[in-house]
Design a protein around this motif. Structure first.
Motif, PDB file in Angstrom:
ATOM      1  N   LEU A  31       0.747  -1.185   0.010  1.00  0.00           N
ATOM      2  CA  LEU A  31      -0.128  -0.022   0.191  1.00  0.00           C
ATOM      3  C   LEU A  31       1.072   1.254  -0.308  1.00  0.00           C
ATOM      4  O   LEU A  31       1.851   1.437   0.800  1.00  0.00           O
ATOM      5  N   ILE A  42       3.522   4.081   3.474  1.00  0.00           N
ATOM      6  CA  ILE A  42       3.994   3.009   2.409  1.00  0.00           C
ATOM      7  C   ILE A  42       4.054   1.739   3.634  1.00  0.00           C
ATOM      8  O   ILE A  42       4.748   1.607   4.558  1.00  0.00           O
ATOM      9  N   ASN A  43       3.056   0.766   3.055  1.00  0.00           N
ATOM     10  CA  ASN A  43       2.975  -0.253   3.977  1.00  0.00           C
ATOM     11  C   ASN A  43       3.008  -1.736   3.353  1.00  0.00           C
ATOM     12  O   ASN A  43       2.496  -1.860   2.323  1.00  0.00           O
ATOM     13  N   ARG A  44       3.764  -2.660   3.998  1.00  0.00           N
ATOM     14  CA  ARG A  44       3.604  -3.922   3.336  1.00  0.00           C
ATOM     15  C   ARG A  44       2.779  -4.857   4.198  1.00  0.00           C
ATOM     16  O   ARG A  44       2.995  -4.728   5.724  1.00  0.00           O
ATOM     17  N   ARG A  45       2.194  -5.678   3.883  1.00  0.00           N
ATOM     18  CA  ARG A  45       1.385  -6.426   4.700  1.00  0.00           C
ATOM     19  C   ARG A  45       1.191  -7.880   4.141  1.00  0.00           C
ATOM     20  O   ARG A  45       1.088  -8.206   3.186  1.00  0.00           O
ATOM     21  N   ASP A  46       1.509  -8.793   5.222  1.00  0.00           N
ATOM     22  CA  ASP A  46       1.425 -10.324   4.970  1.00  0.00           C
ATOM     23  C   ASP A  46       0.508 -10.766   5.937  1.00  0.00           C
ATOM     24  O   ASP A  46       0.773 -10.841   7.180  1.00  0.00           O
ATOM     25  N   THR A  47      -0.558 -11.566   5.171  1.00  0.00           N
ATOM     26  CA  THR A  47      -1.349 -12.339   6.127  1.00  0.00           C
ATOM     27  C   THR A  47      -1.472 -13.723   5.709  1.00  0.00           C
ATOM     28  O   THR A  47      -1.696 -13.933   4.659  1.00  0.00           O
ATOM     29  N   ASP A  48      -1.810 -14.581   6.790  1.00  0.00           N
ATOM     30  CA  ASP A  48      -2.155 -16.008   6.596  1.00  0.00           C
ATOM     31  C   ASP A  48      -3.505 -15.954   7.354  1.00  0.00           C
ATOM     32  O   ASP A  48      -3.761 -15.619   8.158  1.00  0.00           O
ATOM     33  N   ARG A  49      -4.105 -16.899   6.552  1.00  0.00           N
ATOM     34  CA  ARG A  49      -5.700 -17.162   7.000  1.00  0.00           C
ATOM     35  C   ARG A  49      -6.018 -18.345   6.752  1.00  0.00           C
ATOM     36  O   ARG A  49      -5.597 -18.943   5.747  1.00  0.00           O
ATOM     37  N   SER A  64     -12.362 -19.670  11.890  1.00  0.00           N
ATOM     38  CA  SER A  64     -11.339 -19.135  11.206  1.00  0.00           C
ATOM     39  C   SER A  64      -9.975 -18.829  12.008  1.00  0.00           C
ATOM     40  O   SER A  64     -10.262 -18.953  13.392  1.00  0.00           O
ATOM     41  N   PHE A  65      -8.966 -18.754  11.604  1.00  0.00           N
ATOM     42  CA  PHE A  65      -7.672 -18.934  12.187  1.00  0.00           C
ATOM     43  C   PHE A  65      -6.777 -18.210  11.334  1.00  0.00           C
ATOM     44  O   PHE A  65      -6.870 -17.993  10.036  1.00  0.00           O
ATOM     45  N   ASN A  66      -5.678 -17.945  11.984  1.00  0.00           N
ATOM     46  CA  ASN A  66      -4.479 -17.379  11.038  1.00  0.00           C
ATOM     47  C   ASN A  66      -3.201 -18.193  10.749  1.00  0.00           C
ATOM     48  O   ASN A  66      -2.468 -18.229   9.872  1.00  0.00           O
ATOM     49  N   ALA A 334     -11.252 -14.898   6.696  1.00  0.00           N
ATOM     50  CA  ALA A 334     -11.489 -14.869   7.938  1.00  0.00           C
ATOM     51  C   ALA A 334     -12.927 -15.166   8.181  1.00  0.00           C
ATOM     52  O   ALA A 334     -13.478 -15.181   9.180  1.00  0.00           O
ATOM     53  N   TYR A 335     -13.666 -14.945   6.844  1.00  0.00           N
ATOM     54  CA  TYR A 335     -15.337 -15.064   6.941  1.00  0.00           C
ATOM     55  C   TYR A 335     -15.822 -15.966   6.341  1.00  0.00           C
ATOM     56  O   TYR A 335     -15.256 -16.428   5.352  1.00  0.00           O
TER      57      TYR A 335
ATOM     58  N   GLY B  30     -16.797 -18.988  15.040  1.00  0.00           N
ATOM     59  CA  GLY B  30     -15.739 -18.467  15.487  1.00  0.00           C
ATOM     60  C   GLY B  30     -14.547 -17.883  14.790  1.00  0.00           C
ATOM     61  O   GLY B  30     -14.144 -18.562  13.804  1.00  0.00           O
ATOM     62  N   TYR B  48       6.263   1.440   7.336  1.00  0.00           N
ATOM     63  CA  TYR B  48       5.272   0.468   8.231  1.00  0.00           C
ATOM     64  C   TYR B  48       5.352  -0.925   7.418  1.00  0.00           C
ATOM     65  O   TYR B  48       5.479  -1.264   6.161  1.00  0.00           O
ATOM     66  N   THR B  50       2.813  -4.700   8.006  1.00  0.00           N
ATOM     67  CA  THR B  50       1.747  -5.267   8.799  1.00  0.00           C
ATOM     68  C   THR B  50       1.783  -6.822   8.638  1.00  0.00           C
ATOM     69  O   THR B  50       2.002  -7.030   7.461  1.00  0.00           O
ATOM     70  N   ASN B  52       0.485 -10.907  10.105  1.00  0.00           N
ATOM     71  CA  ASN B  52       0.144 -11.817  11.196  1.00  0.00           C
ATOM     72  C   ASN B  52       1.147 -13.155  11.271  1.00  0.00           C
ATOM     73  O   ASN B  52       0.658 -14.052  11.955  1.00  0.00           O
TER      74      ASN B  52
END
Lengths: 456, 428
Positions: A31, A42-49, A64-66, A334-335, B30, B48, B50, B52
C-alpha cells in the motif's frame, strides 16, 4: 514460498458431517499513499488465514484462524459450533468433485515491480493533479494484492488459485466559495501493475469533472424526471436491486420471498438486469469459481421487468429448489462465504442519450454517485447533475441526493439508452462486516420518471 | 545506521457470532483476526509493515526497508507513563457458552412473537468478542489491554412490496449483566405496533426529536472536522475555532476512554498515548481536536489519545468512545412537548453530503410522525437536509436518559435523545 496444499488436512481428519469445506490462503499486499508530495504511508502487509466450515445435522459451524498449522484443531472447533446449533434444516445440493488450478490475470506481477517504480508512478500522479490551477490538494493511493489459496470440500472439490488485484485512487480537492469539492479517478481490477499505469489516462477527465463540480450551483429538492448516467445506473442496479436479489435475505421469510417470487413483474418492460462474473476477466467481480467452489456463471435477474433469477449460495439454492448461481463470496478466509454480487449490469436499450433527453424534455441528468445506501428505500448522493430544459443540458448543479423506493422506481423506468459502461471502483461492496469486496457494475443511461431529489 | 524509533501495535480479535436467520438458529461461528502493525522511523523517515506471520524483529526490519522511501515525519514516541487501569474485561463474558447466547436469542424471538401476536421473522445476531491489544515501542513502552464485548442485534421484518416495515434494536456491554434482552423485546414490539401505519410527510421545517441511535449520524460532520489531519492541512472549517461557540450550549460531547459500559474503553491508544477524558465540545464551545502524535506536533498541540491503528499501518486520529452529556428532562416529556414533528430513530445515507462543511442529507430509515406528543405513524420516503452547525445551534432539549449507540466508524457512543428545532424535512 510454502505450498499451501501441504497444510491441507486429509479427508480422514474430518468427522462424519453432512458437509465440510476448508480454505487456506496467504496474502501479500503493498500500500502506498502520496498526499501533496509526501509519501504518507508505505506499508507492506503479509497475512495468513484459513477456515473450516462444517454442516452437521442441518446446522452450520465455522471457525477461522491465522496459523495454517492449526487447521486440525479448527476442524474440531467448527464441528463443536455446528453441534451447538442443535440441529436444523440447512442443506446443500450436490456439486460433485473436480480439481482446478486458477491462474491470476496480469501483465506485470506486483512481485516483479520494484517498490520504487510503484512509488514513482504514485508521485507523478500527485504532481500531475496538483498542476491544475483549481486543485488545492491531491491524494494518490496505490495498492496491490497477491492472494494464493487452496480450497477442498467433502465432495473432493480441490481448487488452487492465485489472484492478483490492483487498486488505485487519484483524488483531487478544490474549493468553490471556500467550500471544498472533491473528485477522484479510481479502479479495482484483477490485474497487475499495468492497471495503475493506465489510470493516468483518466486523470484529465477527472479534473474536468472537478471543474464541473466547482462551477455547479446547489440543486433544489423536489420531484422530477431524471436520467441517471451509466455509473449511477450501475450503482442503482447493485445497491437497490442487486442486494434485494440475494436469496439469503428472503429464503426463510415467506413474505419477502413472495415479493421476490420468480415470474413476478417488478419493473417496466424497459429494464433488464444481469449479474455475470464471466463477461470480462479484468473486472473485480469476475471469477472462475466462487468461494464454495461453484463455477461462476451469469444470471439474468430481471428480463423486461419480470423477475427471472435470484443470487444464490449452495444452501439457498438447495433450500429454494433453484439452480446454483455461483454467488457465494467471502471477503477473506477470515469470514464465511455469503451471497454476494459479481458484475451487475443494466442491459442497454435502443435510444441514444440525445433521444432520451429530447423525449424527457424537462428534468435532471444525474452523473455518478458518491455513496449511499441501498435496499428497498435507497438514497444515493449524486456527484453532479445538469438541469435539462427542452431536451438540452443547461446549468450544472450539486449537493443533492436521489431517493426512492426500489419497486416504485423499477416501474417508473421509462427507457434505457443504447450504450453500456462498466465500473470497477476502488471502494467495493460492503455487506455486514465483509467490506470491501471487489464488484463491478454499470449500465446505460436510464430515464426514471418522477424521482425524489433531496436538495436544500 | 542513524537515529531509529519504532513501535509495534498488536491486536488479536476473537469473535463468536451466533446467527438466527428469520427466527431460526442456523449458524455459530468462531473467528480469529489478528495482526501486528509496525512503524519505524529511520533518520526521520517513516516506514510501515503489517503482518500476522512475522515476529517483532522481522516486522521492524521490513518496515525499515520501506522507510527509505517514506515521508519525513516529526514524532516523539511516548516514553513509559502511568496509564490508568481500565477494566472492561469480563471473565463471565469470556467464558459464556454459545448455548447461553443461543438461549438469549430464542428468548428475544419468542418474546417478540408473543408481543406482536404474529409469526413474523425475527433475525438476531449475538456476538461475543474478546479483543487483546498491546503496544511496544523503542522508548520502552510496553502496555497490554484486553476487553470483552457482548453485542446483540435484533430485527423484525414485515415485508410487502413497496412497504417494508423493519424494526431493529441493538444492545451491547462488556459484561453479561449489561445487556437487557427483555428491553429489546419491549422496544421491538412497541416500535412495530407504532409503525403499523405508514405515511408521507409534507415538505416543511419542523421540530425533530433524534433517538440516540441517530444522534451520532448527525454529529458525523463534527467528528470529521475534528480530525487532526484536516486541522494540519487546513481543510477543516473548525481549524481556528477552539474556544468558540459552534453548537447550542445544551451540547457537551466527550471522548471518554473510561466509560465502563463500552468494550471500546482502553487505557492507551494505538500509539501508546495514555488515555484521558476530554471534552470535544463543552456547553457548545469547541474544546479539542483529535490528534495523533504526528498531527499534534505538526500544529504545535498535544496528542490527544484515541488514535487508531488499523491494519494499513499508519495511525489515524480519533476517539475512544463518544459520550454526550445528559440533559434535564426524560425523553417522554420532551416527546410530549412536540405538537407536530418527527421522531427519527435511524437514518440512511449518513456521510454523503459535504461532511466537512457540516452538511447532511439523509433518508429516514426508521422514523415516526409525532402528533400532539405521540408517535402516530411510521414515515416513508422522507429526507432531512441541513447543516449540523445550524441545527445543533438550535437544540431545544436534551434528555436526561441515555442509550448505548455507535458512530459510523464503529466507535461506541452513549447518547441522549436530542430535540432540534426547525429541521428541513422533504417528503416524497
Amino acid at each position: 514460498m510454502k505450498n499451501l496444499k501441504d497444510y491441507l488436512p486429509d479427508r480422514g481428519d474430518f468427522p462424519p458431517a453432512d458437509f465440510w469445506e476448508v480454505r487456506l490462503e496467504t496474502e501479500a499486499q503493498t500500500l502506498i499513499r502520496v498526499k501533496n508530495g509526501d509519501v504518507e504511508a508505505i506499508n507492506r502487509r503479509d497475512t495468513d488465514r484459513g477456515n473450516v466450515r462444517v454442516l452437521y445435522r442441518g446446522g452450520w459451524g465455522f471457525s477461522s484462524f491465522n496459523d495454517h498449522g492449526d487447521v486440525r484443531e479448527h476442524i474440531a472447533q467448527a464441528l463443536d459450533f455446528a453441534r451447538s446449533v442443535g440441529g436444523g434444516d440447512a442443506r446443500v445440493g450436490e456439486l460433485g468433485p473436480g480439481e482446478a488450478t486458477v491462474a491470476a490475470r496480469f501483465e506485470r506481477h506486483p512481485r516483479e515491480v520494484p517498490l520504487a517504480e510503484k512509488l514513482d508512478a504514485a508521485r507523478s500522479y500527485d504532481e500531475l493533479v496538483r498542476r491544475h490551477p483549481r486543485v488545492d490538494s491531491a491524494e494518490v493511493t496505490y495498492e496491490d494484492t497477491v492472494r494464493n489459496s487452496v480450497f477442498l470440500n467433502a465432495e473432493g472439490r480441490l481448487i488452487e488459485a492465485e489472484q492478483v488485484f490492483s487498486r488505485g485512487i487519484v483524488w483531487a480537492t478544490g474549493k468553490a466559495n471556500g467550500v471544498p469539492e472533491s473528485h477522484g479517478a479510481h479502479y479495482r481490477y484483477r490485474a497487475g501493475f499495468e492497471a495503475f499505469l493506465e489510470l493516468r489516462d483518466e486523470i484529465p477527465e477527472m479534473l474536468e469533472g472537478l471543474e464541473e463540480q466547482l462551477a455547479a450551483e446547489d440543486a433544489r429538492g423536489g420531484t422530477c424526471d431524471v436520467i441517471a448516467n451509466p455509473k449511477l445506473a450501475g450503482v442503482f442496479a447493485h445497491e437497490a436491486f442487486g442486494h434485494t436479489s440475494e436469496a439469503d435475505h428472503f429464503y426463510r421469510d415467506p413474505q419477502k420471498a413472495e415479493v421476490m417470487r420468480l415470474g413476478r413483474t417488478l419493473g417496466s418492460p424497459a429494464i433488464s438486469i444481469v449479474d455475470d462474473p464471466t463477461l470480462d476477466p479484468k473486472q473485480a467481480g469476475s471469477l472462475a469459481y466462487d468461494d464454495e467452489g461453484v463455477e461462476g456463471r451469469g444470471t439474468v435477474l430481471l428480463r423486461d421487468g419480470v423477475l427471472t433469477g435470484h443470487l444464490h449460495d449452495r444452501m439457498t439454492a438447495a433450500m429454494l429448489g433453484e439452480e446454483l448461481t455461483g454467488n457465494a463470496r467471502a471477503l477473506t478466509a477470515a469470514y464465511p462465504p455469503i451471497v454476494r454480487m459479481t458484475n451487475t449490469l443494466i442491459e442497454p436499450g435502443e435510444a441514444t442519450l440525445e433521444e432520451l433527453l429530447r423525449e424527457m424534455g424537462t428534468g435532471l441528468l444525474v452523473k455518478d454517485s458518491r455513496g449511499g445506501t441501498g435496499g428497498e428505500n435507497f438514497t444515493f448522493s449524486a456527484r453532479v447533475g445538469y438541469v435539462v430544459e427542452n431536451g438540452k443540458l443547461t446549468k450544472p448543479v450539486k449537493n443533492f441526493t436521489l431517493n426512492g423506493n426500489l419497486f416504485t422506481t423499477l416501474k417508473n423506468i421509462a427507457a434505457c439508452s443504447n450504450e453500456q459502461e462498466w465500473f470497477s471502483t476502488a471502494g467495493g461492496c460492503g455487506r455486514g462486516e465483509q467490506f470491501p469486496l471487489g464488484v463491478s457494475f454499470g449500465g446505460p443511461h436510464v430515464w426514471i420518471r418522477g424521482a425524489l431529489i433531496g436538495g436544500r | 545506521m542513524g537515529d531509529r524509533q519504532f513501535d509495534i501495535y498488536r491486536v488479536t480479535a476473537d469473535a463468536v457470532p451466533v446467527n438466527f436467520e428469520a427466527s431460526t438458529l442456523t449458524e455459530v461461528q468462531g473467528r480469529t483476526n489478528s495482526f501486528a502493525t509496525c512503524r519505524v522511523v529511520v533518520d526521520g523517515k517513516a516506514g510501515y509493515c503489517t503482518s500476522n506471520t512475522l515476529a517483532d524483529e522481522e516486522l521492524v526490519a521490513r518496515a525499515a526497508e520501506t522507510a527509505a522511501y517514506g515521508k519525513e515525519i516529526d514524532v516523539d514516541l511516548p516514553g513509559p507513563a502511568a496509564v490508568a487501569a481500565v477494566d472492561v474485561f469480563s471473565p463471565e463474558t469470556a467464558e459464556l457458552a454459545t448455548s447461553e447466547l443461543a438461549d438469549w436469542g430464542r428468548r428475544i424471538i419468542d418474546g417478540v412473537k408473543k408481543g406482536i401476536g404474529k409469526n413474523l421473522p425475527v433475525s438476531v445476531r449475538l456476538d461475543k468478542n474478546i479483543d487483546r491489544f498491546s503496544i511496544r515501542n523503542s522508548r520502552g513502552v510496553s502496555y497490554d489491554h484486553s476487553s470483552t464485548g457482548l453485542m446483540i442485534m435484533a430485527e423484525l421484518t414485515d415485508a410487502r412490496e413497496g412497504d417494508i416495515h423493519e424494526v431493529f434494536d441493538v444492545e451491547y456491554s462488556p459484561e453479561p449483566g449489561g445487556v437487557q434482552p427483555e428491553r429489546m423485546v419491549r422496544y421491538l414490539v412497541d416500535y412495530y405496533e407504532m409503525g403499523r401505519e405508514a405515511a408521507g410527510v409534507a415538505t416543511a421545517a419542523m421540530p425533530v426529536l433524534l433517538h440516540p441511535f441517530a444522534v451520532p449520524q448527525f454529529l458525523l460532520p463534527l467528528l470529521v472536522g475534528l480530525g487532526g489531519e484536516r486541522i494540519k492541512d487546513g481543510t477543516s472549517p473548525l481549524k481556528d475555532r477552539i474556544g468558540e461557540r459552534i453548537f447550542d450550549e445544551a451540547v457537551t460531547v466527550w471522548d471518554d476512554p473510561f466509560w465502563a459500559g463500552s468494550p471500546g474503553s482502553a487505557p492507551f491508544d494505538g500509539e501508546g498515548v495514555a488515555a484521558r477524558k476530554r471534552a470535544l465540545v463543552e456547553r457548545g464551545v469547541l474544546k479539542s481536536f483529535n490528534h495523533t502524535l504526528e498531527t499534534a506536533k505538526a500544529v504545535g498541540q498535544e496528542p490527544t489519545g484515541g488514535a487508531s491503528r488499523r491494519d494499513d499501518g499508519r495511525p489515524t486520529p480519533g476517539i475512544f468512545n463518544l459520550v454526550m452529556e445528559a440533559g434535564d428532562a426524560p425523553h417522554e416529556e420532551i416527546l410530549n412537548s412536540i405538537d407536530k414533528g418527527l421522531f427519527l430513530r435511524y437514518m440512511a445515507g449518513s456521510g454523503q453530503a459535504n461532511n466537512l462543511a457540516g452538511e447532511f442529507s439523509m433518508g429516514v430509515y426508521s422514523g415516526f410522525l409525532v402528533e400532539r406528543g405521540r408517535l402516530t405513524k411510521r414515515v416513508k420516503n422522507v429526507m432531512v437536509t441541513g447543516n449540523v452547525y445550524d441545527v445543533f445551534g438550535r437544540v431545544a432539549a436534551v434528555s436526561s436518559d441515555r442509550v448505548n449507540s455507535w458512530t459510523d466508524d464503529n466507535k461506541f457512543a452513549l447518547m441522549p435523545y436530542v430535540l432540534l428545532d426547525g429541521v428541513s424535512v422533504a417528503g416524497g
